[in-house]
Write an enzyme that holds these catalytic residues in place. Structure first.
Site, PDB file in Angstrom:
ATOM      1  N   SER A   1      32.324 -15.891  -2.890  1.00  0.00           N
ATOM      2  CA  SER A   1      31.531 -14.829  -2.270  1.00  0.00           C
ATOM      3  C   SER A   1      30.559 -15.417  -1.237  1.00  0.00           C
ATOM      4  O   SER A   1      30.176 -16.590  -1.312  1.00  0.00           O
ATOM      5  CB  SER A   1      30.747 -14.084  -3.347  1.00  0.00           C
TER       6      SER A   1
ATOM      7  N   CYS B   1      40.401 -11.708   0.091  1.00  0.00           N
ATOM      8  CA  CYS B   1      39.450 -11.803   1.190  1.00  0.00           C
ATOM      9  C   CYS B   1      40.075 -11.325   2.491  1.00  0.00           C
ATOM     10  O   CYS B   1      39.378 -11.142   3.476  1.00  0.00           O
ATOM     11  CB  CYS B   1      38.960 -13.235   1.343  1.00  0.00           C
TER      12      CYS B   1
ATOM     13  N   PHE C   1      38.229 -16.586  -8.368  1.00  0.00           N
ATOM     14  CA  PHE C   1      39.195 -16.116  -9.376  1.00  0.00           C
ATOM     15  C   PHE C   1      40.463 -15.543  -8.775  1.00  0.00           C
ATOM     16  O   PHE C   1      41.484 -15.452  -9.455  1.00  0.00           O
ATOM     17  CB  PHE C   1      38.540 -15.035 -10.263  1.00  0.00           C
TER      18      PHE C   1
ATOM     19  N   GLU D   1      31.133  -5.642   1.245  1.00  0.00           N
ATOM     20  CA  GLU D   1      32.400  -6.017   0.594  1.00  0.00           C
ATOM     21  C   GLU D   1      32.491  -5.321  -0.763  1.00  0.00           C
ATOM     22  O   GLU D   1      31.613  -5.498  -1.611  1.00  0.00           O
ATOM     23  CB  GLU D   1      32.484  -7.533   0.410  1.00  0.00           C
TER      24      GLU D   1
ATOM     25  N   LYS E   1      36.562 -27.551  -9.490  1.00  0.00           N
ATOM     26  CA  LYS E   1      36.004 -26.625 -10.491  1.00  0.00           C
ATOM     27  C   LYS E   1      36.704 -25.270 -10.292  1.00  0.00           C
ATOM     28  O   LYS E   1      36.357 -24.513  -9.385  1.00  0.00           O
ATOM     29  CB  LYS E   1      34.485 -26.492 -10.281  1.00  0.00           C
TER      30      LYS E   1
HETATM   31  P1  NAD Z   1      32.142 -16.133  -6.729  1.00  0.00           P
HETATM   32  O1  NAD Z   1      31.371 -16.548  -5.535  1.00  0.00           O
HETATM   33  O2  NAD Z   1      31.468 -15.299  -7.746  1.00  0.00           O
HETATM   34  O3  NAD Z   1      32.674 -17.440  -7.527  1.00  0.00           O
HETATM   35  C1  NAD Z   1      33.344 -18.474  -6.851  1.00  0.00           C
HETATM   36  C2  NAD Z   1      33.085 -19.783  -7.579  1.00  0.00           C
HETATM   37  O4  NAD Z   1      31.687 -20.058  -7.540  1.00  0.00           O
HETATM   38  C3  NAD Z   1      33.490 -19.744  -9.050  1.00  0.00           C
HETATM   39  O5  NAD Z   1      34.133 -20.958  -9.365  1.00  0.00           O
HETATM   40  C4  NAD Z   1      32.161 -19.586  -9.799  1.00  0.00           C
HETATM   41  O6  NAD Z   1      32.167 -20.246 -11.034  1.00  0.00           O
HETATM   42  C5  NAD Z   1      31.159 -20.223  -8.849  1.00  0.00           C
HETATM   43  N1  NAD Z   1      29.841 -19.573  -8.875  1.00  0.00           N
HETATM   44  C6  NAD Z   1      29.578 -18.245  -9.035  1.00  0.00           C
HETATM   45  N2  NAD Z   1      28.253 -18.017  -8.944  1.00  0.00           N
HETATM   46  C7  NAD Z   1      27.652 -19.206  -8.736  1.00  0.00           C
HETATM   47  C8  NAD Z   1      26.293 -19.625  -8.556  1.00  0.00           C
HETATM   48  N3  NAD Z   1      25.282 -18.760  -8.579  1.00  0.00           N
HETATM   49  N4  NAD Z   1      26.053 -20.925  -8.346  1.00  0.00           N
HETATM   50  C9  NAD Z   1      27.058 -21.817  -8.308  1.00  0.00           C
HETATM   51  N5  NAD Z   1      28.363 -21.472  -8.482  1.00  0.00           N
HETATM   52  C10 NAD Z   1      28.663 -20.194  -8.679  1.00  0.00           C
HETATM   53  O7  NAD Z   1      33.483 -15.433  -6.198  1.00  0.00           O
HETATM   54  P2  NAD Z   1      34.644 -14.743  -7.057  1.00  0.00           P
HETATM   55  O8  NAD Z   1      34.138 -13.456  -7.607  1.00  0.00           O
HETATM   56  O9  NAD Z   1      35.278 -15.734  -7.970  1.00  0.00           O
HETATM   57  O10 NAD Z   1      35.706 -14.455  -5.893  1.00  0.00           O
HETATM   58  C11 NAD Z   1      35.655 -13.340  -5.059  1.00  0.00           C
HETATM   59  C12 NAD Z   1      34.966 -13.657  -3.746  1.00  0.00           C
HETATM   60  O11 NAD Z   1      35.619 -14.750  -3.103  1.00  0.00           O
HETATM   61  C13 NAD Z   1      35.029 -12.502  -2.759  1.00  0.00           C
HETATM   62  O12 NAD Z   1      33.793 -12.386  -2.118  1.00  0.00           O
HETATM   63  C14 NAD Z   1      36.102 -12.931  -1.784  1.00  0.00           C
HETATM   64  O13 NAD Z   1      36.003 -12.356  -0.502  1.00  0.00           O
HETATM   65  C15 NAD Z   1      35.879 -14.404  -1.749  1.00  0.00           C
HETATM   66  N6  NAD Z   1      37.049 -15.128  -1.263  1.00  0.00           N
HETATM   67  C16 NAD Z   1      36.981 -15.625  -0.001  1.00  0.00           C
HETATM   68  C17 NAD Z   1      38.068 -16.279   0.525  1.00  0.00           C
HETATM   69  C18 NAD Z   1      38.028 -16.814   1.927  1.00  0.00           C
HETATM   70  O14 NAD Z   1      38.961 -17.480   2.317  1.00  0.00           O
HETATM   71  N7  NAD Z   1      37.003 -16.546   2.721  1.00  0.00           N
HETATM   72  C19 NAD Z   1      39.224 -16.453  -0.242  1.00  0.00           C
HETATM   73  C20 NAD Z   1      39.244 -15.956  -1.546  1.00  0.00           C
HETATM   74  C21 NAD Z   1      38.141 -15.288  -2.043  1.00  0.00           C
END
Ligand code: NAD
Length: 495
Positions: free
Chosen positions: A239, A294, A162, A386, A186
């Site tokens: 995440s 991140c 997000f 985190e 997605k």
């Molecule tokens: P998230 O992992 O909850 O969601 C990311 C994506 O995965 C979304 O599109 C969501 O719909 C999907 N998703 C969520 N749970 C799922 C599941 N159980 N099974 C399959 N798909 C699932 O992350 P978020 O809250 O949207 O974003 C924040 C996180 O992203 C933080 O941990 C941040 O550090 C990380 N992030 C990392 C980077 C990087 O470059 N390493 C960059 C941006 C964000």
């Protein structure tokens, strides 16, 4: 898609119901499911987005599969023209796109602008790919030549978080598309509007229908995508828990995957650090985008007597104006999680020097103010997990080696920085940090293009990085061609 923008970009705005973008057209989810999308600044629903299942994923993959032969056979130099035109369109639409990001994500409009501009920079790298993708050719034996060519994989997929609704998709799309793949993306169900608008602009730039498809929704859509046998490569940013899960699930099918996860970034400050530069830099890193990056500074490790630097950080944190300098938190559950970390750290003996709890009281939306926790220890949850919010945890140590031991022991490995005016101290830390993106006197060490983006350890699962040339290699496969046209008189092992 319609989105009526207010002049100031921060008043409440309603948007139309968003379906999936499949084969160049907006289509509702086949099952009819919808999810609400909130504006976190106002705490109100902006609109509804499709909640897709495996049938929608099947339709998107089928569209991408059908579009693949035509797109693959379009010369690289022609494919890249779409990206050139898209760059002009993104520049034309900079403010409206920034306002979508601000509306659905809660960033300030200025942060929205910066995030779209960084997306444009990623696009510029994709535009430059034809200058690098020529491969190579060499006469490897008498009369025998070898060459390598990078070819597309077919239908590929990406799942994004997000926090940067336009920029993170642009880490993947330019290289994947210019290489000749077709894509199913997605977006986050919490922030789907930005990418929906960008998909419309791709179409306006001349991208053929079916080359880029968007499937909206949550877990069901992601699982259908990662399991689909026609998806040849899977990119993920989000995440650590989900990154690891999806990396393993993708690898179990034998498919390549690159899954970027969460972070706990350490900034080490030593007494000779430049106070003004360090304080301003740490503040920008910890509290920019309300800490929902991140690359955000999360732990400040103060080596020895850094009181003067810490005092300056505390003063500047107190001066941040909520809603003007700093945006809000994505949702109510995140506010609860972040405040929980602060309360827990306080109960364990940390000093709350700037307290952002309760910032949302009396106002709409989801807010946590800038928070500075002092005397945190590395074993407290606030010191090692985190938080993903505007919380800076200060850990005090006596030596640089103690600081490095704490940074090295943390399971994440996205970013780390050293603040010093000593070149020797800087290089000592740069070479010893357990992080993929390290810096000297810079709090958000995002590598600018053409350098690639990606962490170490539990911040990334998979080989290589997601942007730059590594990204191009991830979305392609190298074909090695060895050629001989005449029998050689002087035999070699290749004859
Ligand atoms: P998230 O992992 O909850 O969601 C990311 C994506 O995965 C979304 O599109 C969501 O719909 C999907 N998703 C969520 N749970 C799922 C599941 N159980 N099974 C399959 N798909 C699932 O992350 P978020 O809250 O949207 O974003 C924040 C996180 O992203 C933080 O941990 C941040 O550090 C990380 N992030 C990392 C980077 C990087 O470059 N390493 C960059 C941006 C964000």
């Amino acid at each position: 898609m319609t989105f009526d923008f207010p002049a100031d970009g921060e008043a409440f705005t309603k948007a139309s119901t968003l379906g999936n973008f499949i084969n160049g057209a907006d289509q509702p989810a086949i099952g009819g499911g919808l999810l609400p999308v909130e504006n976190p600044r106002h705490g109100q629903v902006i609109g509804q987005v499709a909640d897709s299942d495996a049938r929608d994923v099947e339709a998107a993959v089928a569209a991408a599969r059908a579009a693949f032969p035509g797109w693959r056979d379009t010369p690289l130099k022609e494919r890249v023209q779409v990206l050139f035109r898209l760059k002009s369109l993104l520049e034309r639409e900079l403010m409206p796109l920034a306002r979508i990001v601000a509306d659905e994500n809660g960033k300030t409009v200025a942060e929205g602008v910066a995030s779209v501009q960084k997306g444009i920079e990623c696009l510029e790298f994709g535009i430059s790919v034809p200058n690098m993708a020529a491969g190579g050719q060499l006469e490897v034996s008498r009369g025998v030549s070898c060459r390598v060519q990078y070819e597309p994989l077919g239908v590929v997929a990406g799942v994004v978080p997000f926090n940067f609704p336009i920029m993170v998709p642009m880490w993947m799309l330019p290289q994947a598309l210019v290489a000749g793949n077709t894509f199913v993306m997605k977006p986050s169900e919490q922030t789907p509007y930005g990418m929906a608008r960008v998909a419309e602009l791709f179409a306006e730039a001349g991208l053929p229908a079916g080359v880029l498809n968007l499937v909206n929704g949550g877990r069901a859509a992601v699982e259908a995508l990662v399991d689909h046998p026609d998806v040849k490569a899977f990119g993920f940013v989000g995440s650590t828990r989900v990154a690891k899960l999806l990396y393993e699930r993708s690898a179990a099918t034998g498919r390549r995957a690159l899954c970027l996860g969460g972070a706990k970034n350490h900034l080490v400050v030593v007494p000779d650090a430049d106070v003004a530069l360090t304080a301003q830099n740490v503040i920008a890193s910890a509290f920019g985008c309300a800490g929902q990056r991140c690359m955000a500074a999360s732990v400040l490790i103060a080596v020895g007597d850094c009181e003067h630097v810490i005092d300056a950080i505390v003063e500047q944190a107190k001066a941040i104006r909520l809603g003007e300098d700093m945006g809000c938190i994505i949702n109510a559950a995140s506010v609860e999680r972040i405040e929980g970390y602060i309360t827990d750290a306080e109960a364990r003996g940390a000093r709350v020097r700037v307290d952002g709890r309760g910032a949302g009281q009396g106002r709409a939306g989801y807010w946590v103010g800038p928070t500075v926790l002092d005397d945190v220890t590395a074993d407290m949850p606030a010191g090692c997990e985190e938080i993903f919010g505007p919380v800076l945890s200060i850990i005090r140590v006596a030596t640089v080696d103690q600081a490095l031991a704490i940074e090295n022991a943390n399971p994440y490995g996205n970013a780390a920085s050293i603040y010093t005016t000593s070149g020797a101290v800087a290089e000592y830390c740069v070479q010893r940090f357990e992080a993929g993106m390290v810096a000297v006197n810079i709090g958000v060490p995002v590598p600018r293009e053409p350098f690639p983006f990606g962490g170490f350890n539990r911040s990334k699962f998979g080989h290589g990085d997601i942007t730059g040339w590594d990204g191009f290699r991830f979305w392609t496969r190298p074909r090695k061609v060895t050629t001989k046209w005449a029998l050689q008189a002087d035999q070699t092992w290749m004859s």
